[in-house]
Design a protein around this motif. Sequence first.
Motif, short mmCIF file in Angstrom:
data_model
loop_
_atom_site.label_atom_id
_atom_site.label_comp_id
_atom_site.label_asym_id
_atom_site.label_seq_id
_atom_site.Cartn_x
_atom_site.Cartn_y
_atom_site.Cartn_z
N PHE A 295 0.60 -1.23 -0.01
CA PHE A 295 -0.03 -0.10 -0.06
C PHE A 295 0.88 1.16 0.15
CE2 PHE A 295 -3.38 -2.71 1.64
CZ PHE A 295 -4.54 -2.52 0.73
N GLN A 296 1.99 1.19 0.70
CA GLN A 296 2.96 2.47 0.73
C GLN A 296 3.38 2.73 -0.72
OE1 GLN A 296 7.32 2.02 1.46
NE2 GLN A 296 6.78 3.24 3.38
N GLN A 297 3.72 1.90 -1.59
CA GLN A 297 3.84 1.93 -2.85
C GLN A 297 2.92 2.20 -3.93
OE1 GLN A 297 6.93 2.83 -3.62
NE2 GLN A 297 8.01 2.28 -1.83
N LEU A 298 1.99 1.16 -3.85
CA LEU A 298 0.84 1.08 -4.86
C LEU A 298 -0.02 2.68 -4.66
CD1 LEU A 298 -0.16 -2.49 -5.17
CD2 LEU A 298 1.62 -1.17 -6.34
N GLY A 299 0.13 3.37 -3.69
CA GLY A 299 -0.51 4.69 -3.35
C GLY A 299 0.19 5.77 -4.43
N SER A 305 7.67 10.82 -6.51
CA SER A 305 8.99 11.28 -6.08
C SER A 305 10.08 11.45 -7.30
CB SER A 305 9.49 10.21 -5.08
OG SER A 305 8.62 10.39 -3.89
N PHE A 306 9.82 10.30 -8.09
CA PHE A 306 10.72 10.29 -9.13
C PHE A 306 10.76 11.42 -10.26
CE2 PHE A 306 12.41 5.62 -9.36
CZ PHE A 306 12.85 5.51 -8.17
N TYR A 307 9.61 11.90 -10.42
CA TYR A 307 9.01 12.62 -11.36
C TYR A 307 8.26 13.79 -10.87
CZ TYR A 307 10.38 8.44 -13.82
OH TYR A 307 10.93 7.03 -14.22
N VAL A 308 8.50 14.34 -9.70
CA VAL A 308 7.49 15.35 -9.18
C VAL A 308 7.75 16.71 -10.00
CG1 VAL A 308 9.33 16.09 -7.77
CG2 VAL A 308 7.22 16.82 -7.13
N SER A 309 9.14 17.02 -10.60
CA SER A 309 9.14 18.18 -11.47
C SER A 309 8.18 18.04 -12.80
CB SER A 309 10.74 18.31 -11.87
OG SER A 309 11.60 18.36 -10.89
N GLU A 310 8.27 16.95 -13.29
CA GLU A 310 7.38 16.96 -14.36
C GLU A 310 5.84 16.99 -14.04
OE1 GLU A 310 8.44 16.83 -17.62
OE2 GLU A 310 10.33 17.21 -16.60
N ALA A 431 7.12 -0.75 -5.93
CA ALA A 431 7.89 0.74 -6.44
C ALA A 431 8.26 0.58 -8.02
CB ALA A 431 9.20 0.86 -5.48
N TRP A 432 8.78 -0.40 -8.29
CA TRP A 432 9.20 -0.65 -9.64
C TRP A 432 7.95 -0.45 -10.59
CZ3 TRP A 432 7.57 -4.31 -13.36
CH2 TRP A 432 7.99 -4.20 -14.64
N ALA A 433 6.98 -1.13 -10.11
CA ALA A 433 5.55 -1.11 -10.95
C ALA A 433 5.15 0.31 -11.26
CB ALA A 433 4.59 -2.06 -10.53
N VAL A 434 5.17 1.00 -10.06
CA VAL A 434 4.69 2.33 -10.11
C VAL A 434 5.68 3.33 -10.85
CG1 VAL A 434 4.02 4.30 -8.80
CG2 VAL A 434 3.20 2.15 -8.20
N PHE A 440 4.11 6.62 -18.47
CA PHE A 440 3.23 6.09 -19.17
C PHE A 440 1.64 6.38 -18.94
CE2 PHE A 440 6.87 3.65 -19.75
CZ PHE A 440 7.19 3.86 -21.23
N LEU A 441 1.44 6.08 -17.64
CA LEU A 441 0.10 6.37 -17.22
C LEU A 441 -0.35 8.01 -17.30
CD1 LEU A 441 -0.06 4.16 -13.78
CD2 LEU A 441 -1.45 3.97 -15.79
#
Length: 486
Positions: A295-299, A305-310, A431-434, A440-441
């Motif tokens: 749940f921590q990650q799939l949320g 975090s990785f793409y907050v600027s975008e 984390a990898w899935a998200v 792409f999502l």
Amino acid sequence: MGIEHDMENGDSRLSLEELRVPLTGHSKDESTGEEEAASGKRSKECRWMLYLSTFVAVCGSFEFGACMGYSSPTQSAIRKELNLSLAEYSLFGSILTFGAMIGAIMSGLIADLIGRKGAMRISAIFCIAGWLPIYFAKGALSLDIGRMSLGYGMGIFSYVVPVFIAEIAPKDLRGGLTSVNMVMVCCGISIYFIIGTVLTWRTLALVGLVPCLILLLGLFFIPESPRWLAKMGHQKDFVAALQQLRGKDVDISEEAADIVDYVETIRKLPKPKMVDLFQRRYLRSLIIAVGLMLFQQLGGITGVSFYVSEVFVTAGFPAAVGTVSYACLQIIITILCAILMDKAGRRFLLLVSAAGLVIGCILVGTSFYLKVQESAPTVAPLLAVIGMMVYIGSFSAGMGVTPWVIMSEIFPINVKGTAGSLATLMNWIGAWAVSYSFNFLMSWSSYGTFSIFAAVNVIAILFVAKLVPETKGRTLEQIQAAINTA
């Protein structure tokens, strides 16, 4: 009841009653009232080694955050200089979590085999070996190799740091000290977001070497986890480490006896395999740990975090201003969560956090919907900023810190390595899935992406309300006995 211990001069037998006699050379009958009154003060004064050990360990947490935060402020510069496509950069960003999966699988075994300090040392070396190829990168392959190595180090850090802190901390400080792990992760992410706006991406990679070097040096000055030493039968080192962590004038006999008694009970159980985790005695702990990690990650946190600027650019808000605000709020709220961990309780923080995540996702999703419909052009960016602030503030208030604290508390020491590896692995799979699918999502539907995250966090609320117990104010042994006999 006695147990055998390995000593430098041969085997010896030490009874639990002997352990309960103060190890300072005086019996309880000889203690004066004045000494008892001063014991609390001495205990606080002598905790400097506990705090130093925690500081050294959380340098690994800061490194974890630096690895996580690196890809967001550097995306445009790296793609432009190395001519990377969106798919190539998405692979670079997400391969970190693939490396972390491998590290997570091996983390429990490594930490059990060579100790918590040994595992942190190996993790730091892999992180150093990861930053250098990124610094010298001329193309995607070098970037990916370095990022994979960073991920492997992160996977080990993500398990061993909270476990080490939980095992060295007294019960009254365990929640707060363990949550410092996530505070430092957030600090690493946030500081990289901020300095990434002024440093080049190559220089930013070199900065990542600093916490690794501090950790490697600091490990020479702190003790190993007393519980791990007790588990391995190193009685002399176990007592010395516990005494060092509590202070030379502090009576550790009762705590040492409880640990030895528990470890001896666990030692009588057969050595567990992965399949044994699904036995009824461990199943509830496993469901709680794995569920919270997923749940921590799939949320949505890793993608954000990785793409907050975008995300801010897509919403029509200045990326630099939004990223710095996001970073500062993350640090403040996570520190507040650490302070409240042993007061408000783990369960309460999780419920409040998940509810806030739902609200944040709805606000951001609404912003993107308004932008797509080309309505309320002045309101949409404002909603995006408010939603992102609510989102990161809520995540930092509970879902960021608490799952790692609970994971370090609920497993008996005989299955902690195996179970912790599995829980950490599931975290990194999520984390990898998200992280891989996020770009792409967002291309498919920006508001649809955050609607999915909102739905996941609603389910998380129900999960916490139904299954997650409160663990504050209880020893590790009490927590594990209560959960695994329920």
